[in-house]
Write a protein that holds these residues in place. Structure first.
Motif, short mmCIF file in Angstrom:
data_model
loop_
_atom_site.label_atom_id
_atom_site.label_comp_id
_atom_site.label_asym_id
_atom_site.label_seq_id
_atom_site.Cartn_x
_atom_site.Cartn_y
_atom_site.Cartn_z
N SER A 1 0.84 -1.19 0.00
CA SER A 1 0.00 0.00 0.00
C SER A 1 0.87 1.24 0.00
O SER A 1 1.88 1.31 0.71
N ASP B 1 -0.06 3.93 1.27
CA ASP B 1 -0.39 4.64 2.51
C ASP B 1 0.36 4.09 3.72
O ASP B 1 0.22 4.63 4.82
N VAL B 2 1.13 3.02 3.55
CA VAL B 2 1.76 2.35 4.69
C VAL B 2 3.28 2.42 4.56
O VAL B 2 3.84 2.09 3.51
N TYR C 1 3.60 2.68 10.08
CA TYR C 1 2.70 3.83 10.16
C TYR C 1 1.78 3.82 8.95
O TYR C 1 2.23 3.71 7.81
N SER C 2 0.48 3.93 9.22
CA SER C 2 -0.53 3.99 8.17
C SER C 2 -1.09 5.40 8.14
O SER C 2 -1.77 5.82 9.09
N ARG C 3 -0.79 6.15 7.10
CA ARG C 3 -1.32 7.51 7.01
C ARG C 3 -2.81 7.49 6.68
O ARG C 3 -3.52 8.44 6.99
N GLY C 4 -3.29 6.41 6.07
CA GLY C 4 -4.72 6.28 5.81
C GLY C 4 -5.52 6.16 7.10
O GLY C 4 -6.60 6.74 7.25
N GLU C 5 -4.99 5.41 8.07
CA GLU C 5 -5.65 5.24 9.36
C GLU C 5 -5.16 6.25 10.40
O GLU C 5 -5.77 6.40 11.46
N ARG D 1 -2.36 5.86 12.12
CA ARG D 1 -2.03 4.94 13.21
C ARG D 1 -0.56 4.53 13.14
O ARG D 1 -0.08 4.09 12.10
#
Length: 215
Positions: free
Chosen positions: A97, A99-100, A113-117, A119
């Protein structure tokens, strides 16, 4: 004619050497150098590219068996530098992904780190140590939970302050709730107790001993 053919062959050889895929075959971490197998040929001891190498420095050494790209300025392998790293069948990508951002270590530790979540996740297979010469601040917009399979110790050279609308301290040992306080304890406000109060010393109320009174 022969000179022209030699020059063309030399240019072709240098051009082919400018960028080559290879696999790290040996490492000298004390000197920050590696050797790379490129086809049937093994390179000399070459430096690898790092993020920073000035006043700020980073260290993340490539490993034997890791696939890399060797860049040789002017096609001269003796001046080659190693650029880690390229995924391979033996070491596939640990994410899928955009986003990760994820780091997987060989011992199973994962930092992600997930910028989509929004988190940040860390699963560390060993100890975690944070040392700061200044102030450490933790500011959370939600709950903060600390869970330990063993003891939790808090040591301070000065005061420890807890400010909250409600403070609950619960301890269970052998099925019975227990809490231990050592040292002087000052309370401003009411104290509601469900159960007995056992005191080895005097209990003072308004400066008077409340242990001995008439019923």
């Amino acid at each position: 004619m022969l000179d022209l053919e030699y020059r063309i062959a030399e240019l072709e050889r240098r051009l082919a050497n400018i960028a080559q895929l290879g696999t790290i075959s040996a490492a000298d971490y004390g000197k920050a150098r590696v050797r790379v197998n490129i086809g049937e040929r093994q390179s000399g001891w070459l430096p690898w590219v790092t993020a920073r190498a000035g006043g700020d420095r980073t260290w993340w050494a490539p490993e034997i068996g890791e696939q890399v790209l060797v860049i040789s300025p002017s096609g001269n392998p003796a001046q080659g530098i190693v650029m880690p790293a390229i995924y391979s069948q033996a070491a596939p990508a640990p994410g899928a992904s955009a986003d990760v951002a994820r780091i997987e270590f060989a011992d199973g530790t994962v930092i992600e780190y997930s910028r989509g979540e929004g988190r940040l996740f860390a699963n560390v297979k060993g100890d975690v140590e944070v040392v700061a010469e200044g102030t450490v601040t933790v500011d959370a917009g939600g709950d903060v939970t600390v869970t330990s399979a063993a003891s939790i110790a808090v040591e301070a050279s000065a005061n420890v302050s807890i400010t909250a609308p409600f403070v609950s301290i619960q301890s269970t040992e052998g099925g019975a709730a227990q809490a231990s306080l050592k040292g002087n304890f000052s309370l401003e406000g009411n104290l509601d107790v469900t159960g007995n109060i056992n005191a080895t010393g005097d209990i003072l109320a308004g400066g008077a001993n409340s242990n001995h009174h008439d019923h």
